[in-house]
Scaffold this active site. Structure first.
Site, PDB file in Angstrom:
ATOM      1  CG  ASP A  10      -0.251  -0.093   2.513  1.00 14.53           C
ATOM      2  OD1 ASP A  10       0.626  -0.982   2.622  1.00 14.53           O
ATOM      3  OD2 ASP A  10      -0.536   0.694   3.417  1.00 14.53           O
ATOM      4  CG  ASP A  53       2.417  -4.675   2.857  1.00 11.75           C
ATOM      5  OD1 ASP A  53       3.066  -5.182   3.792  1.00 11.75           O
ATOM      6  OD2 ASP A  53       1.858  -3.565   2.914  1.00 11.75           O
ATOM      7  CB  ILE A 327     -14.371 -59.801 -37.894  1.00  8.37           C
ATOM      8  CG1 ILE A 327     -13.091 -59.572 -37.071  1.00  8.37           C
ATOM      9  CG2 ILE A 327     -15.145 -60.999 -37.371  1.00  8.37           C
ATOM     10  CD1 ILE A 327     -13.324 -59.286 -35.611  1.00  8.37           C
ATOM     11  CG  ASN A 334     -22.318 -56.622 -32.708  1.00  3.75           C
ATOM     12  OD1 ASN A 334     -21.960 -56.964 -31.582  1.00  3.75           O
ATOM     13  ND2 ASN A 334     -21.725 -55.662 -33.376  1.00  3.75           N
ATOM     14  CG  ASP A 343     -18.027 -54.448 -27.176  1.00  4.08           C
ATOM     15  OD1 ASP A 343     -18.059 -54.191 -28.402  1.00  4.08           O
ATOM     16  OD2 ASP A 343     -18.511 -53.704 -26.301  1.00  4.08           O
ATOM     17  CD  GLU A 369     -17.336 -54.989 -38.849  1.00  7.37           C
ATOM     18  OE1 GLU A 369     -17.501 -53.991 -38.101  1.00  7.37           O
ATOM     19  OE2 GLU A 369     -18.143 -55.276 -39.761  1.00  7.37           O
TER      20      GLU A 369
HETATM   21 MG    MG Z   1       1.647  -2.047   4.265  1.00  8.72          MG
END
Ligand code: MG
Length: 454
Positions: A10, A53, A327, A334, A343, A369
């Site tokens: 300050d 400060d 594949i 599936n 999977d 795949e």
């Molecule tokens: Mg001061």
């Protein structure tokens, strides 16, 4: 090390004085004369360090610090509190507000620059981690996750005086596990054993604590381990040498238990934060190159590796060949058994694929795949043998689902060798055409592309 430092006080005369001293050391300085202004400047300028400060009207240093540490855009910036009084309560209050360090007015340059360098080094490491994290595949780490001390936090305390280690150990956060080491030769091994904080007493006459700090810093296994050193208050030289060696923080003797506890906690939290960044980073890197379902490489990664191998082949290096495998009737698998079964088949296929490859071959899931194998150094004949080995290992025995159901699976494969100067798209297109021929000719077979120069 050039860095930008925000000076907050300050009194304008204090600001000018500090500014001049820092600029003389080639630091870039910005300033503020109130807590409010400090927060604004810190957000806008993103300094590397803040000298703050404590005694200021309206918003004092503690509150300013707490606000800076509460704001995600400024919380990573180290804050050094500058106090006129060196009171225990002030220091603890500052540490609780999130301050990283303290300097007592009047500030002596040697101590200030050692502290500043030490914090800037730390910030540089964290900045690098934050940058890499933000540019990796993982999205941002939430700053709200609590990096607190818990029962996995391990503190190693080294001093040849058992009464000292016992006193320091008693000050540690209750959750932490503490190991007291009285034999300096055992300290390195203890530090390497998953320690999160090393506390070294530098006041002993019978061993060289600084040497231990230097060894810990130069050992790859302990390079990231925070070190807190305990020094005599009159030994400024030791404190500066310690900070320059990479010690993270200093506590003066006689040690105040509350201050030691607060500083230890700060170091443990920071270590946890850095560890978390590093592990996210590793995961991020991994995710960027890996197909999560199969663990094979992903399309992006294999494309860049294929480009390298093709460039090298075009420049007179070893040949490179490619398998494109698909594949057969995967949609039926599936539809009949469900996506989880699908999977499972993809994963099982991937492991059969890997089993038949050479160490330098690269396998990737290209999408759905469809799989790609890049075979650096392989000509057509070798690639066709590898493709046939894969085809027969897939067709040779049924795939087993989680519930024990057996599913017969076959694969069709197109094989192509890169021509000199050929583009990736062209090579992939020729492999794909061969694959199409294999599918049309009844599947479960290998077809070679026409490799005569176009
Ligand atoms: Mg001061």
């Amino acid at each position: 090390m050039s860095a930008r430092i925000l000076v907050v006080d300050d009194q304008a005369s204090n600001v000018r004085l500090l500014e001049a001293r820092l600029q003389a050391e080639y630091f870039d300085v910005c300033t503020a004369t109130s807590g409010e202004q400090a927060i604004t400047v810190a957000r806008a300028e993103q300094p590397d360090l803040i000298l703050l400060d404590v005694m200021m009207p309206v918003m004092d240093g503690y509150e300013t610090c707490a606000r800076l540490k509460d704001d995600p855009s400024t919380r990573h910036i180290p804050v050094v509190m500058v106090t006129a009084l060196d009171q225990r309560e002030d220091r603890i209050r500052g540490l609780e507000a999130g301050a990283d360090d303290f300097l007592t007015k009047p500030i002596d340059d040697v101590t200030m620059f050692a502290r500043v360098r030490s914090l800037l080094r730390l910030k540089a490491v964290l900045d690098e981690l934050r940058f890499r994290e933000s540019s990796s595949a993982m999205s941002g780490l939430s700053g709200d996750v609590h990096d607190d001390v818990d029962s996995t936090s391990r503190v190693v305390i080294v001093s040849t005086d058992p009464r000292s280690t016992a006193r320091y150990a008693a000050a540690m956060p209750v959750q932490a596990r503490v190991l007291e080491v009285h034999e300096p030769s055992a300290a390195i091994a203890a530090a390497r054993d998953a320690a999160d904080l090393l506390i070294v007493d530098l006041t002993a006459n019978d061993y060289d604590g600084l040497r231990l700090c230097a060894r810990v810093r130069s050992d790859a296994a302990t390079r990231q381990l925070p070190i807190l050193a305990i020094v005599r208050p009159d030994d400024v030289q030791d404190a500066v040498r310690a900070l320059d060696l990479g010690v993270n923080d200093i506590v003066h003797r006689p040690v105040d238990a509350g201050e030691l506890a607060a500083r230890a906690r700060t170091q443990l939290r920071r270590k946890r934060y850095a560890d978390r960044l590093r592990s996210h980073l590793d995961e991020g890197m991994e995710l960027a190159v890996t197909d999560t379902l199969t663990g094979l490489h992903n399309r992006r990664y294999i494309s860049s590796r294929l480009r390298q191998a093709m460039d090298s082949a075009s420049n007179g290096g070893a040949p490179v060949s490619l398998l494109l495998a698909d594949i057969d009737h995967f949609k039926t698998i599936n539809d009949t058994h469900g996506h989880e079964a699908g999977d499972q088949v993809l994963r099982d296929f991937s492991s059969r694929l890997l089993t038949g490859l050479r160490a330098l071959d690269l396998a990737a899931r290209f999408g759905g795949e469809e799989f790609v194998v890049v075979m650096p150094g392989a000509g057509m004949a070798e690639a066709e043998i590898a493709a046939e080995r894969l085809r027969s290992s897939v067709a040779g025995s049924d795939f087993k689902l989680g519930d024990g159901t057996k599913v017969p699976v076959t694969v069709s494969i197109g094989v192509a060798q890169a021509r000199r100067g050929e583009a990736i798209d062209s090579l992939l297109r020729r492999a794909d055409e061969a694959l199409y021929v294999a599918k049309n000719a009844g599947r479960n077979q290998v077809q070679a592309a026409d490799n005569a120069a176009a």
